[in-house]
Scaffold this motif. Structure first.
Motif, short mmCIF file in Angstrom:
data_model
loop_
_atom_site.label_atom_id
_atom_site.label_comp_id
_atom_site.label_asym_id
_atom_site.label_seq_id
_atom_site.Cartn_x
_atom_site.Cartn_y
_atom_site.Cartn_z
N ASN A 54 0.84 -1.18 0.00
CA ASN A 54 0.00 0.00 0.00
C ASN A 54 0.89 1.24 0.00
O ASN A 54 2.12 1.12 0.07
CB ASN A 54 -0.99 -0.03 1.18
N PRO A 55 0.36 2.45 -0.10
CA PRO A 55 1.23 3.63 -0.23
C PRO A 55 2.30 3.76 0.85
O PRO A 55 3.46 4.00 0.55
CB PRO A 55 0.22 4.79 -0.16
N LYS A 59 6.47 2.96 0.56
CA LYS A 59 7.47 3.95 0.93
C LYS A 59 8.45 3.39 1.96
O LYS A 59 9.67 3.54 1.82
CB LYS A 59 6.79 5.19 1.50
N ASN A 60 7.93 2.75 2.99
CA ASN A 60 8.80 2.22 4.04
C ASN A 60 9.70 1.10 3.52
O ASN A 60 10.88 1.02 3.88
CB ASN A 60 7.95 1.70 5.21
N GLY A 191 14.96 14.75 2.72
CA GLY A 191 13.59 15.10 2.36
C GLY A 191 12.89 14.00 1.59
O GLY A 191 13.25 12.83 1.66
N GLU A 192 11.87 14.40 0.85
CA GLU A 192 11.10 13.46 0.04
C GLU A 192 11.38 13.69 -1.44
O GLU A 192 11.83 14.77 -1.84
CB GLU A 192 9.60 13.58 0.32
N SER A 193 11.11 12.67 -2.24
CA SER A 193 11.38 12.75 -3.67
C SER A 193 10.31 11.99 -4.44
O SER A 193 9.55 11.19 -3.86
CB SER A 193 12.75 12.16 -3.99
N GLN A 214 -4.89 12.96 0.85
CA GLN A 214 -3.73 12.22 0.37
C GLN A 214 -2.92 11.69 1.55
O GLN A 214 -2.56 12.42 2.47
CB GLN A 214 -2.86 13.11 -0.51
N TRP A 215 -2.58 10.39 1.49
CA TRP A 215 -1.95 9.71 2.61
C TRP A 215 -0.44 9.92 2.61
O TRP A 215 0.14 10.42 3.57
CB TRP A 215 -2.27 8.21 2.51
N VAL A 216 0.23 9.58 1.53
CA VAL A 216 1.68 9.67 1.43
C VAL A 216 2.03 10.66 0.31
O VAL A 216 1.40 10.64 -0.75
CB VAL A 216 2.32 8.30 1.15
N THR A 217 3.03 11.49 0.53
CA THR A 217 3.34 12.55 -0.44
C THR A 217 4.61 12.31 -1.23
O THR A 217 4.88 13.04 -2.19
CB THR A 217 3.46 13.91 0.28
N GLY A 218 5.43 11.32 -0.85
CA GLY A 218 6.65 11.07 -1.61
C GLY A 218 7.51 9.99 -0.96
O GLY A 218 7.27 9.59 0.17
#
Length: 376
Positions: A54-55, A59-60, A191-193, A214-218
């Protein structure tokens, strides 16, 4: 008649070509890593009920995978050249300490306060110098890189702990300013990408939390660093003269030297490359968490070597693939992170998995080597 023969002939050629393609694929160093990766992805996706993909799970997982991938890429190239670096984990701790201390106490020699850029740049100078020194000792002394880098494993870990205690009175530094919120350079590491990926997911009706936003942004920035490092390493190995030098150095250094390959420079350069990868790893940790710890990077050198081997890199040198390392990093990252989204799994099973897969990979790689060399 002629048409029938022609069709039969084409069928036979197609069959032979198909067999040739399969045999060619079976000789690829990364084939075993791909099979294991595919099995692990399917198994974890099923057992976790989809939460691993999932999102937030994606990411993790990619955050852990990227950490493994960064250092394993450096280890892979060095192993292809026939050398080992057991100091990678200690180099991570040393680099993180250096950056954190400069950010907290300022640049050495009274040069004033440090910025993320200056702290990173000075740390990189130090780690590259240490990588050069390790390589210089190996090529000049003729000692095994295993022994030399084992010595630096202890030296760097001890120097890191001593420095922390003398200057900071603790083996940890926490509470650093969140530089990634205001500094572009820190944001490159902490940061995020690739936020567009999650934006598209959200636009398609997914990536929603319970509130419907929105749950995850990057992804974590380290994902981009891994992909860039892996891409550059792949191009170097497969498209440049330097890549031929690396393979030749690991396959037969004396023959390579006789043919004009700068064997010593190749080895020293690759020790510096592993130091670079360790510094990138450390920078991502420091600027993401705003902390540093003397224990950071512990045992990462062994995981990096294990991933390289599982990815098809031979312990004897001269054979390996960056693509295989990518597959191996995905496999190890998913299994290492499985405990967080499959509570029933004991985290210690990760070590069991590493041991079983590593031993299996060694036998598989040796079989591939024998098929390629005709049993030599």
């Amino acid at each position: 008649m002629s048409g029938t023969v022609s069709r039969t002939g084409r069928s036979e050629v197609d069959r032979l070509n198909k067999g040739g393609t399969i045999r060619t694929l079976m000789r690829r160093p990364e084939v075993g890593a791909f099979v294991v990766m595919a099995v692990v992805i399917v198994a974890i996706a099923v057992v976790s009920g989809g939460t691993a993909l999932n999102p937030l799970g994606l990411k993790n997982n990619l955050s852990i995978i990227s950490q493994f991938g960064i250092i394993a890429t450096g280890a892979c190239l060095l192993m292809i050249a026939g050398e080992f670096d057991l100091s990678i984990g200690s180099m991570i701790g040393f680099a993180g300490m250096a950056m954190a201390m400069m950010l907290k106490w300022g640049l050495p020699f009274g040069l004033g306060p440090a910025t993320p850029l200056s702290a990173f740049a000075l740390t990189l100078v130090m780690t590259l110098s240490i990588g050069w020194l390790i390589g210089f000792i190996v090529v000049r002394s003729g000692l095994s890189s295993f022994i030399v880098t084992l010595a630096f494993l202890f030296f760097l870990r001890g120097a890191t702990e001593v420095s922390f205690r003398l200057i900071n009175q603790s083996t940890q530094i926490s509470g650093l300013p969140d530089y990634k919120q205001s500094d572009w350079f820190a944001r490159m590491f902490g940061g995020e990408s690739l936020g567009w990926f999650y934006d598209i997911w959200f636009a398609l009706g997914g990536n929603l939390n319970r509130a419907g936003v929105q749950w995850v942004t990057g992804f974590d920035a380290r994902l981009v660093w891994w992909l860039v490092i892996a891409l550059v390493a792949y191009i170097v190995l497969s498209r440049t003269q330097a890549g031929n030098w690396i393979y030749a150095t690991g396959d037969n250094p004396e023959s390579a030297r006789a043919n004009g390959v700068p064997v010593d420079k190749v080895r020293i350069g690759l020790f510096m490359f592993t130091a670079f990868c360790a510094t990138i790893f450390a920078a991502c940790q420091v600027f993401e968490t705003n902390t540093s710890d003397a224990a950071k990077g512990n045992l990462k050198e062994l995981e990096a070597i294990a991933i390289a081997v599982v990815g098809g890199t031979l312990m004897t040198g001269g054979f390996g693939s960056v693509v295989g390392v990518l597959f191996g990093a995905i496999t190890f990252g998913l299994v290492a992170n499985a405990v967080f989204f499959i509570p029933a799994i004991d985290g210690s099973y990760y070590r069991v998995f590493v041991g079983v897969v590593l031993l299996s990979a060694v036998f598989l790689n040796e079989g591939i080597r024998k098929r390629i060399t005709g049993g030599l």
